[in-house]
Design a protein around this motif. Structure first.
Motif, PDB file in Angstrom:
ATOM      1  N   ASP A   2      41.948  36.553  40.682  1.00 22.90           N
ATOM      2  CA  ASP A   2      43.309  36.120  41.344  1.00 22.90           C
ATOM      3  C   ASP A   2      44.361  37.206  41.121  1.00 22.90           C
ATOM      4  N   LEU A   3      44.265  38.212  40.135  1.00 22.04           N
ATOM      5  CA  LEU A   3      44.758  39.314  40.100  1.00 22.04           C
ATOM      6  C   LEU A   3      44.701  40.494  41.210  1.00 22.04           C
ATOM      7  N   LEU A   4      43.407  40.562  41.290  1.00 18.67           N
ATOM      8  CA  LEU A   4      42.876  41.552  42.400  1.00 18.67           C
ATOM      9  C   LEU A   4      43.069  40.984  43.838  1.00 18.67           C
ATOM     10  N   ALA A   5      43.156  39.743  44.107  1.00 17.53           N
ATOM     11  CA  ALA A   5      43.662  39.400  45.399  1.00 17.53           C
ATOM     12  C   ALA A   5      45.104  39.450  45.606  1.00 17.53           C
ATOM     13  N   ALA A   6      45.752  39.298  44.566  1.00 20.87           N
ATOM     14  CA  ALA A   6      47.251  39.552  44.558  1.00 20.87           C
ATOM     15  C   ALA A   6      47.578  40.934  44.849  1.00 20.87           C
ATOM     16  N   SER A  46      31.934  42.504  42.902  1.00 25.18           N
ATOM     17  CA  SER A  46      32.146  41.154  43.312  1.00 25.18           C
ATOM     18  C   SER A  46      33.237  40.621  44.157  1.00 25.18           C
ATOM     19  N   CYS A  47      34.260  41.516  44.013  1.00 22.35           N
ATOM     20  CA  CYS A  47      35.650  41.305  44.444  1.00 22.35           C
ATOM     21  C   CYS A  47      35.528  42.063  45.765  1.00 22.35           C
ATOM     22  N   GLY A  48      34.764  42.853  46.244  1.00 18.93           N
ATOM     23  CA  GLY A  48      34.840  43.427  47.342  1.00 18.93           C
ATOM     24  C   GLY A  48      34.946  44.956  47.410  1.00 18.93           C
ATOM     25  N   TYR A  49      35.122  45.461  46.144  1.00 19.88           N
ATOM     26  CA  TYR A  49      35.135  46.771  45.925  1.00 19.88           C
ATOM     27  C   TYR A  49      33.781  47.640  46.195  1.00 19.88           C
TER      28      TYR A  49
END
Length: 174
Positions: free
Chosen positions: A109-113, A143-146
């Motif tokens: 959630d933090l990385l998306a924000a 896993s978050c797109g990086y």
């Protein structure tokens, strides 16, 4: 429950102390946020002051996640580049979720924000960060797109005889 994220909140004594407590707790839980346990808030305070000076100068933006009780539960600092050839991307620093909230998806959630915040900044096309190897962080960020775009072997000395890779990750926004 989920966290409530705010970009560029008013810096109050309560917020400052909440970030300092978060940073201390994350560090003492073994988090890769610039310190090695055990640390005290007084050890971390000068680094927080440097971050806040950069915020006051407009070079850094603060993203804070508060939990349902209003406590600081997560942070990330978005540092703008001042070099004229690199203003199209920013650095993500000091990405933290409180240990009591680990495993709830708040890191994602933090990385998306942070991604949403970066997308709202004029001219920003990518987010770059570094993480300490040996902890599985590159898998999490992946896993978050990086994407891993570089690695400097042994660049981080956690303790004598305990060197870790400095892993460079990039998230294109466009």
């Amino acid at each position: 429950m989920s966290l409530t994220f705010t970009l560029d909140p008013a810096v109050t004594p309560a917020l400052r102390d909440g970030i300092l407590d978060l940073w201390t707790d994350v560090s003492n839980a073994g988090g890769s946020v610039g310190f090695v346990p055990p640390v005290t808030a007084e050890t971390i305070r000068p680094e927080l002051v440097r971050h806040m000076v950069a915020m006051a100068e407009g070079r850094t933006r603060l993203l804070v996640g508060h939990d349902e009780d209003g406590r600081v539960a997560a942070t990330a600092f978005l540092a703008l580049n001042t070099h004229r050839l690199m203003t199209h991307w920013l650095w993500l620093y000091t990405v933290m979720v409180h240990p009591r909230h680990q495993g709830k998806g708040y890191g994602r959630d933090l990385l998306a924000a942070a991604q949403d915040a970066a997308c709202g900044l004029d001219g920003i096309e990518a987010i770059r960060l570094t993480c300490r190897g040996g902890l599985g962080l590159e898998r999490f960020y992946g896993s978050c797109g990086y994407k891993e775009v570089g690695r400097v072997p042994g660049a981080i000395r956690v303790a004598p005889g305990d060197d870790r890779d400095d892993v460079i990750m990039l998230l294109p926004l466009r």
